[in-house]
Design a protein around this motif. Sequence first.
Motif, mmCIF file in Angstrom:
data_model
loop_
_atom_site.group_PDB
_atom_site.id
_atom_site.type_symbol
_atom_site.label_atom_id
_atom_site.label_comp_id
_atom_site.label_asym_id
_atom_site.label_seq_id
_atom_site.Cartn_x
_atom_site.Cartn_y
_atom_site.Cartn_z
ATOM 1 N N VAL A 345 -50.176 -60.208 134.997
ATOM 2 C CA VAL A 345 -48.850 -60.554 134.480
ATOM 3 C C VAL A 345 -48.295 -61.766 135.232
ATOM 4 O O VAL A 345 -47.679 -62.654 134.634
ATOM 5 N N ARG A 346 -48.503 -61.834 136.523
ATOM 6 C CA ARG A 346 -48.078 -63.022 137.289
ATOM 7 C C ARG A 346 -48.745 -64.281 136.757
ATOM 8 O O ARG A 346 -48.109 -65.329 136.640
ATOM 9 N N LEU A 347 -50.022 -64.178 136.464
ATOM 10 C CA LEU A 347 -50.742 -65.323 135.917
ATOM 11 C C LEU A 347 -50.122 -65.765 134.590
ATOM 12 O O LEU A 347 -49.856 -66.952 134.371
ATOM 13 N N LEU A 348 -49.862 -64.807 133.702
ATOM 14 C CA LEU A 348 -49.319 -65.143 132.385
ATOM 15 C C LEU A 348 -47.897 -65.677 132.482
ATOM 16 O O LEU A 348 -47.456 -66.426 131.590
ATOM 17 N N ALA A 349 -47.173 -65.305 133.536
ATOM 18 C CA ALA A 349 -45.777 -65.728 133.682
ATOM 19 C C ALA A 349 -45.639 -67.049 134.427
ATOM 20 O O ALA A 349 -44.520 -67.483 134.718
ATOM 21 N N ALA A 350 -46.742 -67.722 134.714
ATOM 22 C CA ALA A 350 -46.692 -68.907 135.575
ATOM 23 C C ALA A 350 -46.173 -70.149 134.874
ATOM 24 O O ALA A 350 -45.956 -71.177 135.515
ATOM 25 N N GLY A 351 -45.974 -70.105 133.570
ATOM 26 C CA GLY A 351 -45.495 -71.292 132.863
ATOM 27 C C GLY A 351 -46.599 -72.313 132.688
ATOM 28 O O GLY A 351 -47.756 -71.974 132.409
ATOM 29 N N ARG A 352 -46.259 -73.593 132.863
ATOM 30 C CA ARG A 352 -47.218 -74.677 132.605
ATOM 31 C C ARG A 352 -48.458 -74.588 133.488
ATOM 32 O O ARG A 352 -49.512 -75.098 133.130
ATOM 33 N N GLY A 353 -48.333 -73.976 134.646
ATOM 34 C CA GLY A 353 -49.499 -73.852 135.515
ATOM 35 C C GLY A 353 -50.591 -72.980 134.943
ATOM 36 O O GLY A 353 -51.736 -73.008 135.416
ATOM 37 N N LEU A 354 -50.262 -72.191 133.912
ATOM 38 C CA LEU A 354 -51.264 -71.301 133.311
ATOM 39 C C LEU A 354 -52.374 -72.083 132.620
ATOM 40 O O LEU A 354 -53.548 -71.696 132.703
ATOM 41 N N LEU A 355 -52.022 -73.153 131.925
ATOM 42 C CA LEU A 355 -52.990 -73.839 131.061
ATOM 43 C C LEU A 355 -54.225 -74.342 131.806
ATOM 44 O O LEU A 355 -55.354 -74.010 131.413
ATOM 45 N N PRO A 356 -54.098 -75.149 132.871
ATOM 46 C CA PRO A 356 -55.319 -75.626 133.535
ATOM 47 C C PRO A 356 -56.154 -74.499 134.137
ATOM 48 O O PRO A 356 -57.385 -74.578 134.147
ATOM 49 N N VAL A 357 -55.486 -73.451 134.627
ATOM 50 C CA VAL A 357 -56.236 -72.328 135.194
ATOM 51 C C VAL A 357 -56.994 -71.600 134.088
ATOM 52 O O VAL A 357 -58.164 -71.224 134.249
ATOM 53 N N TRP A 358 -56.341 -71.395 132.945
ATOM 54 C CA TRP A 358 -57.005 -70.721 131.817
ATOM 55 C C TRP A 358 -58.201 -71.541 131.333
ATOM 56 O O TRP A 358 -59.255 -70.998 131.002
ATOM 57 N N GLU A 359 -58.042 -72.865 131.306
ATOM 58 C CA GLU A 359 -59.156 -73.732 130.898
ATOM 59 C C GLU A 359 -60.322 -73.614 131.871
ATOM 60 O O GLU A 359 -61.492 -73.579 131.459
ATOM 61 N N THR A 360 -60.013 -73.539 133.161
ATOM 62 C CA THR A 360 -61.082 -73.380 134.146
ATOM 63 C C THR A 360 -61.801 -72.051 133.949
ATOM 64 O O THR A 360 -63.039 -71.979 133.991
ATOM 65 N N LEU A 361 -61.032 -70.988 133.720
ATOM 66 C CA LEU A 361 -61.641 -69.689 133.457
ATOM 67 C C LEU A 361 -62.576 -69.752 132.255
ATOM 68 O O LEU A 361 -63.672 -69.185 132.266
ATOM 69 N N GLU A 362 -62.133 -70.445 131.217
ATOM 70 C CA GLU A 362 -62.968 -70.545 130.018
ATOM 71 C C GLU A 362 -64.264 -71.296 130.318
ATOM 72 O O GLU A 362 -65.349 -70.896 129.879
#
Length: 756
Positions: A345-362
């Motif tokens: 939930v903290r990850l999802l609530a991070a706002g704009r910082g979520l996108l690059p991290v999600w891309e790295t995970l992918e």
Amino acid sequence: MTAAERAARTEAADDLCRTAYDGLAGPRTGVALVAVGGYGRGELAPRSDLDVVLLHDDGVDPGALAGQVWYPLWDSGVRLDHAVRSTSEVLAAAAGDLKVALGLLDLRFLAGDPHLALRVRTTVLAQWRRDARTRLPQLRELVAARHLATGELAHAGVPDLKESQGGLRDACVLRALVATWLVDVPHVELERCRQDLLDVRDALHGLGARQGDRIGPEAWAPLAAGLGLDTPLAAQQRVRTAARRISHVSRLAWRRVDGALARPRNVGPRRPELHPVAPGVAIARDEIVLDRGARPADDPTLLLRACAEAAERDLLLAPATAARLVRECGPLPEPWPSQAREVMVRLLAAGRGLLPVWETLEQVGGLDRILPEWEQIRTLPHASTIHRFTVDRHSVETCIEAASLIRQVARPDVLLVAALLHDIGKGQAGDHARVGAPVACATAVRMGFGDDEAGLVAGLVRHHLLLARLATSRDLDDPATVAELRAGVGSEAELDLLLALTEADARATSPKAWTPWRAGLVRHLVATTRASLADAAPVPVPREEAVEIPWQVRHDCAEVSVAVRQHESGATVTVVSGDRVGLLADVAAMLAVQGTSVRAARAWTDDGFGVSQWEVADQFLDAALLRQRLLGIIDGRIDPAARLRTRAGHHPARLEPSVAVRPGASHSATVLEVRAEDRPGVLHRVCAALADLKVSVRSAHVDTLGPQATDVFYLQELGAGALTDDRAAAAAHGVRAALSADGAEGAVGTERFRHG
């Protein structure tokens, strides 16, 4: 098309150039023919130009050499982009023009004096490295401007393989960044994606001379065939997957460029310092890495914890760290422990910082570990052109938007998970909201949510379109509308969650999907429903369209008042007059004749007066001129049908309109829903057809999204009361005829002026 074929094309072009140069009658030293740009890289597409430069030393006069080289090449039929430059001119141009410098970084010797070509290439590279700290910020601005103009290759409706973000131009920029020696990139992966896009470009060029580097919607099917793929969707996924990887590597490289430029030259230890920020997680040079004591094999939550720290701090999650965590972290137990759920939930609530991290995970395969359901929507394009992104990216953007709304809800964790999963049913047969609800429920249970919370997530996914649909297509003051919304939500808390999800979803879709007009409608419906859920008598709720009846209209119902309020995205036109059959048709005709695009509208009756508000795209409207035009239509001096017939040819209908009566949508009126292409005169034709039948429009709700207009009309007989079944069928038939290609003119005749 393969790299071998490109190499063969390049070799054939090289032979042409060498043959042309070998025929020179002139100096053989101090002159060289070189290739630059794409030809210099050996990446000739079927329709590429040959970019060549005839270099010469400052002390050598090239004389007529150039013509001796160019004419044989022109005679061969190749497309030539050529220049003659001295070494000092080349170096000055490279120093003064970034685009020239980038092209010269790929300089390749063809013929003549090899020492001259080597000397120029070496000097250009040395100059690029020496000036990197001052030139890279300029390059970044140039890249950002191009991205703004062309969009993202992974998401654009008509992507440009070369210029779009994540395209071939970005791959060249990455090579230039590496040439500075300030940063490095994963060469093998970048080269694979670059070759994929080059293969696609070759196949695209093979479709015809007009294709260029842009892929129109009609090109995906033949492109798939040319690439040996089974479906157009497979072609899209191949292009968008490669583009995502290049975009991700590009974002990573530029973040590292920023870090390198921020550090003084040759200062600091060679080994970066570690600053622990969470168990097993540290920061090193503005990147999230593993602390020295981290034991991924013994800590299955470590991957999520590293992601959350990176997203919350807006730092890079080092790809090598992410890849190691995916390899070594054990699987999370099912259901997840509370710690894992809280970190997610903290990850999802991070706002704009979520996108690059999600891309790295992918990119490192981490999403397969955390959310295997994601594969169903990965790189899936939306069916509607109103969407800016593919389904998976849209879901992440919805999370980012929802993160700014968590203060408005009692269960932000439920909101964020629902935002992430709201479109998880897309790509499967059936209504994606219905299909996605059980998937979302099972996912929430696996994440460790209780049955009640998981059911709430599923309900939000199931009904995530309900609130927007009702607010823009139903009478908000009709109890049936509130009853339909109440059937989808069980409490005020759930209603607040649905409101936040609706707003986040719309904002992530496009600016047109969440205008102040729509926001006002949605919030008014929520306020009315909240009062109903609280078992309180509905209280009057101020609405944006609430209008005071002008004094002149109150004293004379035949008077007409027109007001215009300008705002940033257009204007609001308000018309008030005595209520009568045909008034709405006249106002719609006024705006249609004006040529104004109507984005949304509402019309209602207020104590015998007809009020309508129109959200239009035109900012510069004159209220007095509009009123005179409306009076001319009312008096019969202006025939809107004739004027609109002239314009109709420029807006041919591609799809037949849908006109349907919605039984049970209201207790006191007949609800008619019209879906048609958004083109001039649609509203006028509908309203005129209803006026011809002497049907009273109690209220109207008009909404335009992308190419389609959705208009809902609450109809009554003149003496009040819903229409009979026969009259409702006649109204639907009349509207359908007015909108059809054959009946568009006949249904908008002058008869209406006699009773309007």
